[in-house]
Motif scaffolding. Structure first.
Motif, short mmCIF file in Angstrom:
data_model
loop_
_atom_site.label_atom_id
_atom_site.label_comp_id
_atom_site.label_asym_id
_atom_site.label_seq_id
_atom_site.Cartn_x
_atom_site.Cartn_y
_atom_site.Cartn_z
N ARG B 32 0.83 -1.20 0.00
CA ARG B 32 0.00 0.00 0.00
C ARG B 32 0.87 1.26 0.00
O ARG B 32 0.59 2.23 -0.71
N ALA B 35 2.17 1.94 -3.40
CA ALA B 35 1.13 2.47 -4.30
C ALA B 35 1.02 3.99 -4.13
O ALA B 35 0.94 4.74 -5.11
N CYS B 59 -4.78 8.02 -5.72
CA CYS B 59 -4.71 6.64 -5.24
C CYS B 59 -6.12 6.11 -5.01
O CYS B 59 -6.57 5.97 -3.87
N SER B 61 -7.26 3.36 -4.95
CA SER B 61 -7.37 2.10 -4.20
C SER B 61 -7.45 2.32 -2.69
O SER B 61 -7.76 1.40 -1.94
#
Lengths: 382, 382
Positions: B32, B35, B59, B61
């Motif tokens: 994470r 990312a 981001c 996500s």
């Protein structure tokens, strides 16, 4: 395992052995001896039944001195050699004998004649060489004995030399395991070298396996003979296990022979700080299989289905042997054991034909009662 | 080896470290964190300079709870963390720092932030992990120390954990060899675990190398953290050497990580009758390289040209360094040592351009004065 009954009469057997003994007394290289044998259909008797004119005609590669040597040997008196052989209870096994080591026979430098105290049997096809240092420590000695005992208990014949150290312990372990062991000597089979092992050799010859040499009786243990002998140890065996070998050990020659012969090389590791295992470690770096247990060896040889007799108690054979089988299937099944039996032996002992035995074995496999091993051998499944 | 001088001012360096410390305090999985970093050009400062709207946009996500967590961390007071870090003389190394371990950086689960006591240097690229049992016998302990000392004397950085046994002896050996060593802990770098090693860690941090962790300061040594930490030991290193590892040892996890990361796995064999080396032997059976000497490792890594300082005495450098060289070639040659120097360091220290240094190194190679190693590094040839 039993030796297939010979169909030749005793007199015929004696004549054959004499012919091979004559060939041996030439003390030729295997290459030249093979050339002569090949010219006479592989029969030593046929060689000696021929005349010098025929030898010349059939083997144009022979020099005059070779022909003269053959002529001299053809009629020489072998009674002293026979007496010496009888004195140690030995016999002669030629390349075409059914008990000649089956893994050794196809090699280009297979000895045409072996002198044997004790018995070789076709099931020695399932054999493993164990070699290592003559001056092994207690580590190597105890492992040699343990691995030989366990392999022997799994039905494999142990093969080694006759030296002190790892060789000796390997034979002792095999005898303890209740299996067979073969000692290849670098001298005549009547020469107890080293002297310490006189009793061990007698024990092996007396039911434990065979003491074998490619050299004539009375041959002294000259140093050059041992490296030459090593090819027989590896060549007789499916693989060679090296235990506690320093970098300069003769056992590395045996390992190299095994590799050249296309056989598996196994090595047991040990401490790196003493130099006593440097040879084994170098073999592993070059591709030999590192061995921690007997299963590592059986697995690599495709023999992991073999079960030591000790395992039997825990799984009674009752369950799978109970089904009612046609009499001929029952006959073949009863010949199977937990240790590998060759198809040829099953044919000889059952009295059935090749296609019959082959078909029955396939049926027994399909019924889960038998299992096929590499090399056309079979074991019973419990 | 020296750390390249930072071009950023102290204030800039502090700001950068603070940004990475903020990222670490999220305690997110590397995945994470990567990312988010990727969305902001790999810069932790850029992450925190953005707003929650931008985080969401860049981001997609990230869940609401992650955005909330970031918002809370963005403004939180880090003075306590800084105080704790200063108390142990530590600093923060983010993924884009020139001293971040170059072999670790490209791995998908590389930690975005490392807490470091001591110094990491680019030449740690040439490092070897040494791992093994916490309860090693004198055999494993003496080998760990000897191999670490010899590898260190050849210019390789040693990498290990911080445990008793093989880890400890590996660090001690590296320090004895006069080289560098890196200890990756499964707790905060301010938590001396095990307590016995408090002095060793201080010694490493004080010029011997680095004590490193991906966990925040104060993190307790919970059991689950150690297997996770193992990937950093193997990932930082060109290869992993396993010494005296039983079948259930944690060092096998490190070896497996090394294999998964495409790095070499080396194992030292030992006696097979104690079980204490069963893990090493299983690794060798699975393809790890059996190691008897440091040369076995250097050879496999393509570093056999490295020479231990002890070798220098016997071959004085006079002969090959005497030729008259143009000043710029002489400048680069004088920067070369018997231990690997990275091209990047040579460029920074010489003040020359990339094409200049590259061309000069090629000339020095042709003149037999320098040798190129794998990984764009160079050594001097005596």
């Amino acid at each position: 395992m039993t030796v297939p009954a010979s169909t030749a009469s005793d007199a015929e057997a004696h004549a054959a052995q004499t012919a091979w003994l004559r060939l041996l007394s030439l003390e030729w290289s295997p290459k030249r001896a093979h050339a002569v044998l090949a010219a006479f259909g592989g029969s030593a008797e046929a060689v000696w039944a021929a005349s010098d004119v025929e030898w010349r005609f059939c083997c144009p590669s022979l020099a005059d001195k070779h022909i003269a040597q053959m002529a001299s040997v053809q009629t020489c008196d072998l009674s002293k050699a026979w007496d010496a052989l009888h004195a140690v209870g030995g016999h002669v096994v030629g390349l075409n004998h059914p008990a000649y080591p089956p893994n050794l026979r196809p090699l280009p430098d297979a000895p045409p004649v072996l002198m044997v105290r004790g018995e070789l049997v076709p099931e020695d096809k399932f054999s493993l060489a164990i070699v290592g240092s003559r001056r092994a420590t207690s580590y190597g000695l105890s492992l040699a004995k343990r691995f030989a005992r366990d392999l022997s208990a799994h039905g494999l014949t142990v093969v080694s030399g006759g030296a002190r150290g790892v060789d000796t312990l390997a034979h002792q372990g095999a005898l303890e395991g209740g299996g067979r062991t073969i000692a290849f000597l670098g001298c005549g089979v009547d020469v107890p070298y080293p002297a310490d092992n006189r009793r061990l050799f007698a024990q092996i010859a007396d039911g434990g396996g065979a003491v074998v040499s490619e050299f004539p009786l009375g041959t002294k243990p000259e140093p050059w003979r041992f490296p030459a002998r090593n090819r027989l140890i590896s060549g007789t065996s499916l693989g060679t296990l090296v235990i506690e070998s320093p970098a300069d050990s003769g056992s590395l020659i045996t390992a190299r022979e095994a590799g050249d012969q296309g056989r598996d090389v196994f090595a047991i590791p040990g401490p790196i700080d003493t130099g006593r295992n440097a040879g084994c470690h170098a073999l592993i770096q070059d591709g030999a299989k590192l061995v921690q247990s007997v299963d590592d060896i059986l697995g690599e040889l495709g023999l992991l289905t073999l079960r030591a007799p000790g395992d039997i108690a825990s799984s009674p054979p009752a369950a799978k042997t109970s089904p009612t089988l046609p009499p001929e299937e029952r006959l073949v099944l009863d010949l199977l054991t937990l240790q590998p039996r060759l198809m040829d032996s099953l044919i000889a002992e059952s009295g059935l034909t090749v296609p019959q035995v082959s078909g029955i074995l396939t049926l027994l496999e399909m019924k889960g009662l038998a299992r096929r091993l590499p090399g056309n051998a079979f074991v019973r499944v419990l």
